[in-house]
Design a protein around this motif. Structure first.
Motif, PDB file in Angstrom:
ATOM      1  N   HIS A 134       0.847  -1.189   0.000  1.00 40.03           N
ATOM      2  CA  HIS A 134       0.000   0.000   0.000  1.00 40.03           C
ATOM      3  C   HIS A 134       0.883   1.239   0.000  1.00 40.03           C
ATOM      4  O   HIS A 134       1.884   1.319   0.716  1.00 40.03           O
ATOM      5  CB  HIS A 134      -0.908   0.019   1.227  1.00 40.03           C
ATOM      6  CG  HIS A 134      -2.082  -0.903   1.111  1.00 40.03           C
ATOM      7  ND1 HIS A 134      -3.200  -0.594   0.387  1.00 40.03           N
ATOM      8  CD2 HIS A 134      -2.297  -2.124   1.634  1.00 40.03           C
ATOM      9  CE1 HIS A 134      -4.073  -1.583   0.473  1.00 40.03           C
ATOM     10  NE2 HIS A 134      -3.554  -2.527   1.220  1.00 40.03           N
ATOM     11  N   THR A 135       0.523   2.192  -0.800  1.00 42.31           N
ATOM     12  CA  THR A 135       1.321   3.410  -0.897  1.00 42.31           C
ATOM     13  C   THR A 135       1.092   4.342   0.275  1.00 42.31           C
ATOM     14  O   THR A 135       1.901   5.234   0.523  1.00 42.31           O
ATOM     15  CB  THR A 135       0.986   4.161  -2.196  1.00 42.31           C
ATOM     16  OG1 THR A 135      -0.429   4.420  -2.234  1.00 42.31           O
ATOM     17  CG2 THR A 135       1.393   3.324  -3.405  1.00 42.31           C
ATOM     18  N   SER A 136       0.002   4.174   1.002  1.00 40.41           N
ATOM     19  CA  SER A 136      -0.258   5.072   2.130  1.00 40.41           C
ATOM     20  C   SER A 136      -0.890   4.299   3.277  1.00 40.41           C
ATOM     21  O   SER A 136      -1.584   3.295   3.079  1.00 40.41           O
ATOM     22  CB  SER A 136      -1.184   6.221   1.714  1.00 40.41           C
ATOM     23  OG  SER A 136      -2.511   5.769   1.560  1.00 40.41           O
ATOM     24  N   LEU A 137      -0.641   4.808   4.498  1.00 37.60           N
ATOM     25  CA  LEU A 137      -1.256   4.224   5.690  1.00 37.60           C
ATOM     26  C   LEU A 137      -2.769   4.373   5.620  1.00 37.60           C
ATOM     27  O   LEU A 137      -3.514   3.466   6.006  1.00 37.60           O
ATOM     28  CB  LEU A 137      -0.697   4.912   6.934  1.00 37.60           C
ATOM     29  CG  LEU A 137      -1.261   4.447   8.279  1.00 37.60           C
ATOM     30  CD1 LEU A 137      -0.978   2.973   8.513  1.00 37.60           C
ATOM     31  CD2 LEU A 137      -0.687   5.293   9.419  1.00 37.60           C
ATOM     32  N   HIS A 138      -3.224   5.511   5.129  1.00 34.77           N
ATOM     33  CA  HIS A 138      -4.665   5.758   5.016  1.00 34.77           C
ATOM     34  C   HIS A 138      -5.323   4.706   4.132  1.00 34.77           C
ATOM     35  O   HIS A 138      -6.373   4.144   4.492  1.00 34.77           O
ATOM     36  CB  HIS A 138      -4.896   7.160   4.445  1.00 34.77           C
ATOM     37  CG  HIS A 138      -6.306   7.421   4.024  1.00 34.77           C
ATOM     38  ND1 HIS A 138      -7.372   7.373   4.888  1.00 34.77           N
ATOM     39  CD2 HIS A 138      -6.834   7.738   2.787  1.00 34.77           C
ATOM     40  CE1 HIS A 138      -8.490   7.649   4.232  1.00 34.77           C
ATOM     41  NE2 HIS A 138      -8.190   7.867   2.966  1.00 34.77           N
ATOM     42  N   PHE A 163       4.449  -0.945   7.877  1.00 35.85           N
ATOM     43  CA  PHE A 163       4.550   0.410   8.421  1.00 35.85           C
ATOM     44  C   PHE A 163       5.363   0.438   9.718  1.00 35.85           C
ATOM     45  O   PHE A 163       5.355   1.435  10.436  1.00 35.85           O
ATOM     46  CB  PHE A 163       3.157   0.990   8.660  1.00 35.85           C
ATOM     47  CG  PHE A 163       2.359   1.129   7.391  1.00 35.85           C
ATOM     48  CD1 PHE A 163       2.561   2.214   6.544  1.00 35.85           C
ATOM     49  CD2 PHE A 163       1.440   0.158   7.016  1.00 35.85           C
ATOM     50  CE1 PHE A 163       1.844   2.336   5.365  1.00 35.85           C
ATOM     51  CE2 PHE A 163       0.717   0.280   5.842  1.00 35.85           C
ATOM     52  CZ  PHE A 163       0.926   1.361   5.006  1.00 35.85           C
ATOM     53  N   LEU A 206       5.163   8.371  10.716  1.00 39.89           N
ATOM     54  CA  LEU A 206       3.707   8.240  10.532  1.00 39.89           C
ATOM     55  C   LEU A 206       2.941   9.240  11.389  1.00 39.89           C
ATOM     56  O   LEU A 206       1.802   9.592  11.071  1.00 39.89           O
ATOM     57  CB  LEU A 206       3.254   6.819  10.879  1.00 39.89           C
ATOM     58  CG  LEU A 206       3.788   5.687   9.998  1.00 39.89           C
ATOM     59  CD1 LEU A 206       3.357   4.336  10.561  1.00 39.89           C
ATOM     60  CD2 LEU A 206       3.302   5.837   8.564  1.00 39.89           C
ATOM     61  N   ASP A 235       1.267  12.071   9.673  1.00 42.27           N
ATOM     62  CA  ASP A 235       0.207  11.777   8.698  1.00 42.27           C
ATOM     63  C   ASP A 235      -1.133  11.723   9.434  1.00 42.27           C
ATOM     64  O   ASP A 235      -1.560  10.670   9.921  1.00 42.27           O
ATOM     65  CB  ASP A 235       0.519  10.452   8.008  1.00 42.27           C
ATOM     66  CG  ASP A 235      -0.557  10.031   7.009  1.00 42.27           C
ATOM     67  OD1 ASP A 235      -1.500  10.815   6.769  1.00 42.27           O
ATOM     68  OD2 ASP A 235      -0.450   8.907   6.482  1.00 42.27           O
ATOM     69  N   GLN A 242      -4.322  12.073   8.466  1.00 43.15           N
ATOM     70  CA  GLN A 242      -5.361  11.247   7.855  1.00 43.15           C
ATOM     71  C   GLN A 242      -5.063   9.765   8.054  1.00 43.15           C
ATOM     72  O   GLN A 242      -5.955   8.973   8.397  1.00 43.15           O
ATOM     73  CB  GLN A 242      -5.477  11.556   6.357  1.00 43.15           C
ATOM     74  CG  GLN A 242      -6.627  10.827   5.680  1.00 43.15           C
ATOM     75  CD  GLN A 242      -6.672  11.117   4.180  1.00 43.15           C
ATOM     76  OE1 GLN A 242      -5.629  11.221   3.525  1.00 43.15           O
ATOM     77  NE2 GLN A 242      -7.868  11.256   3.636  1.00 43.15           N
ATOM     78  N   GLY A 243      -3.803   9.376   7.857  1.00 43.77           N
ATOM     79  CA  GLY A 243      -3.425   7.981   8.039  1.00 43.77           C
ATOM     80  C   GLY A 243      -3.593   7.529   9.469  1.00 43.77           C
ATOM     81  O   GLY A 243      -4.054   6.410   9.741  1.00 43.77           O
TER      82      GLY A 243
END
Length: 599
Positions: free
Chosen positions: A149-153, A177, A188, A191, A193-194
């Motif tokens: 996944h490119t993002s935690l969100h 992560f 993290l 971030d 949103q994530g």
């Protein structure tokens, strides 16, 4: 032993004989003494309800109802006109096309589904959402194994949505992560949103999923810090506070929709079609709730229990709010009304056991309900006769409607559930009478039954299902995770919200007090222990709803919603017995006041 067979032997056969105006009639052998309301009036006329002097009885000094009959009968939010429904249908068609649009990228599609659900529209698009999530799973499986996944969100949102919809998804996706020391990467924490998405995802965890517990601790600490640091972004600050106050997975669906509609409407990038559809759906559904409430208000007034039993709580609106928390969708009117009736009787009779009745009287009442025989009423004092006959007629009427409409005799199941609950109340009354503080385990074996969750869910099961196989009835076991876990959460939330007032009244049993007495812990530490039990029970229930079962999806959601409305009601105190401004505002926002269309 199977519950179905355990209930039936020894239960009184369902036999009512209809007598209207003293005329025998009907071929069904039911014994129902006339119409419930008329029968209660007749009883009150024939026998004066001479309550003993107040000096001889306990009193909880409950406040009177905040919602009078005339006010409830006057409710009209103005959204019953066909023009609103026509406009909503058009908007819902547009939203449906948005959900199934094959050209939307995976992450925006997940965000759209999340918005649709949080705005209260998810029940309108079961098939479209399932199709979109199936497509997402296929897309995920087709990606190279090395592609993360490119993002935690994105990872957290997909995990939460898929697990919430019953897909088999592992929390191991969050391993990527972590750093070399197996801690979540420090970067993290920037971030927002994530972090919010991961925080919300952790509450769908199962027992033994340690990585989610680590993630919960990690996100909670950093979100608290972030809330202080982003004072220039009020919407984001509000979203963090809302999540930390109570996570999404534990919030009542319709009340959350009201909050999210108003928050979503303040976004600069809000989709106007989606927003208008959500507002119209909420307001149109609210008009249905108002009609249901008005019918229940007439029923409650005609029943006359509130005026005859001055020691008890008059909480029709709060009981209806509880029912809406469990079944908010417009098509569930009959279920809402049945649950409202059950909650009204639970509230009233609970005050007989907790506050007013003597131990001798409570033993007589418990035995009368266990026998479920109209003749048992003759041994009861006057005020209990009113309670018994009202309960007897109402439950029998429910059973009669099920027999007439569905051909099933559900009376033995309902009466067994009532008798079991009253026996647990009697045990608590004995402990109180003897000034005995039981061990925590002894208390809790009794308390998860006495809280009435199983009773409520038994009624919900029969009002949600119109066909019952022998196998499905055998699943209706109080110890099944989908009945026991919501009841446990209900009990623990209730104890956390009401223990202070109960201690002041001299009531000697609650999970907090029993834990303090047994362990020597402080009240604060005992409350922490109880909150940990809440968290562990949620994990068990999360797992339990994914187990293959004969229960319908609607019943599973109703059972989960029992736990959610418990959090809502007791979050800041006793929102049912002693409602405060927060409780009143929640009721007004959900049932009384429509959302104003903007622009």
């Amino acid at each position: 032993m199977a519950l179905a067979s355990a209930f039936l032997p020894g239960s009184s056969p369902i036999s009512f004989s209809f007598r209207e105006n003293n005329k025998p009639g009907g071929s069904l052998s039911f014994h129902r003494i006339g119409h419930s309301h008329n029968n209660l009036r007749c009883l009150a006329t024939q026998q004066t309800l001479s309550l003993p002097p107040s000096s001889l009885r306990n009193s909880a000094n409950y406040q009177p109802t905040l919602w009078n009959y005339d006010f409830l009968q006057s409710l009209n939010n103005g959204y019953t006109d066909e023009k609103y429904e026509a406009r909503e249908r058009k908007l819902l068609e547009d939203v449906g096309r948005m959900i199934v649009n094959p050209n939307t990228e995976p992450l925006p599609k997940l965000e759209l589904i999340d918005d649709v659900q949080r705005l209260g529209l998810g029940y309108r698009f079961h098939n479209e959402i399932k199709h979109a999530l199936d497509c997402y799973v296929s897309w995920e499986q087709s990606r190279p194994q090395t592609k993360q996944h490119t993002s935690l969100h994105a990872a957290a949102l997909s995990f939460r949505l898929l697990r919430d919809h019953g897909y088999d998804v592992s929390p191991d996706i969050f391993e990527s992560f972590k750093d070399q020391n197996c801690n979540f990467k420090a970067c993290l924490s920037r971030d927002v949103q994530g972090m919010l998405s991961l925080y919300e995802a952790t509450f769908l965890g199962y027992q033994g999923e340690d990585i989610l517990e680590e993630a919960k601790a990690f996100t909670t600490i950093h979100l608290r810090d972030m809330r202080q640091q982003i004072s220039n972004d009020h919407l984001l600050q509000q979203a963090i506070s809302h999540a930390l106050d109570l996570p999404l997975h534990r919030r009542t669906r319709r009340l959350e929709a009201r909050w999210y509609i108003e928050a979503y409407g303040k976004r600069k990038n809000a989709d106007t079609v989606l927003l208008e559809a959500a507002v119209l759906d909420f307001n149109i559904a609210q008009s249905t709730l108002q009609r249901d409430l008005q019918e229940m208000s007439r029923w409650w007034k005609a029943m006359g229990l509130a005026s005859k039993l001055s020691f008890s709580r008059d909480r029709l609106m709060e009981c209806f709010f509880w029912a809406v928390g469990m079944a908010s969708e417009p098509q569930h009117s009959e279920l809402r009304k049945a649950l409202t009736k059950v909650a009204c009787f639970v509230t009233t009779i609970d005050d007989v056991y907790d506050v007013y009745g003597t131990l001798d009287e409570l033993e007589l009442f418990t035995a009368a309900v266990e026998r479920w025989d109209i003749n048992a009423m003759q041994d009861l004092p006057g005020y209990m006769k009113v309670c018994f006959l009202a309960l007897y007629n109402t439950v029998n009427e429910m059973a009669y409607e099920a027999l007439k409409e569905q051909g099933h005799n559900i009376l033995p199941y309902l009466t067994k559930a009532w008798a079991d609950m009253l026996k647990s109340w009697l045990q608590e009354a004995r402990w109180s009478h003897d000034k005995h503080i039981p061990s925590f385990d002894s208390y809790f074996r009794n308390a998860w039954v006495s809280v009435s969750g199983v009773l409520i869910l038994f009624h919900a099961y029969f009002f949600l299902n119109h066909s019952f196989s022998k196998e499905s009835l055998q699943s209706l076991d109080p110890h099944h995770p989908l009945l026991r876990c919501p009841s446990v959460i209900f009990r623990l939330c209730n104890d956390l919200g009401t223990s202070k007032a109960e201690l002041e009244r001299g009531e000697s049993t609650s999970s907090i007090l029993c834990h303090m007495h047994q362990s020597g812990a402080t009240e604060e530490n005992s409350q922490k222990y109880v909150r940990r039990l809440v968290d562990e029970t949620w994990k068990e229930m999360n797992k339990g709803r994914g187990i293959e079962t004969t229960f319908s999806k609607a019943f599973v959601e109703t059972a989960m919603s029992l736990a959610r409305i418990s959090h809502c009601t007791y979050q800041y105190g006793d929102g049912h017995g002693d409602p405060d401004a927060t409780s009143r505002n929640r009721i007004r926002s959900l049932i009384v006041e429509p959302i104003q269309l903007r622009g």
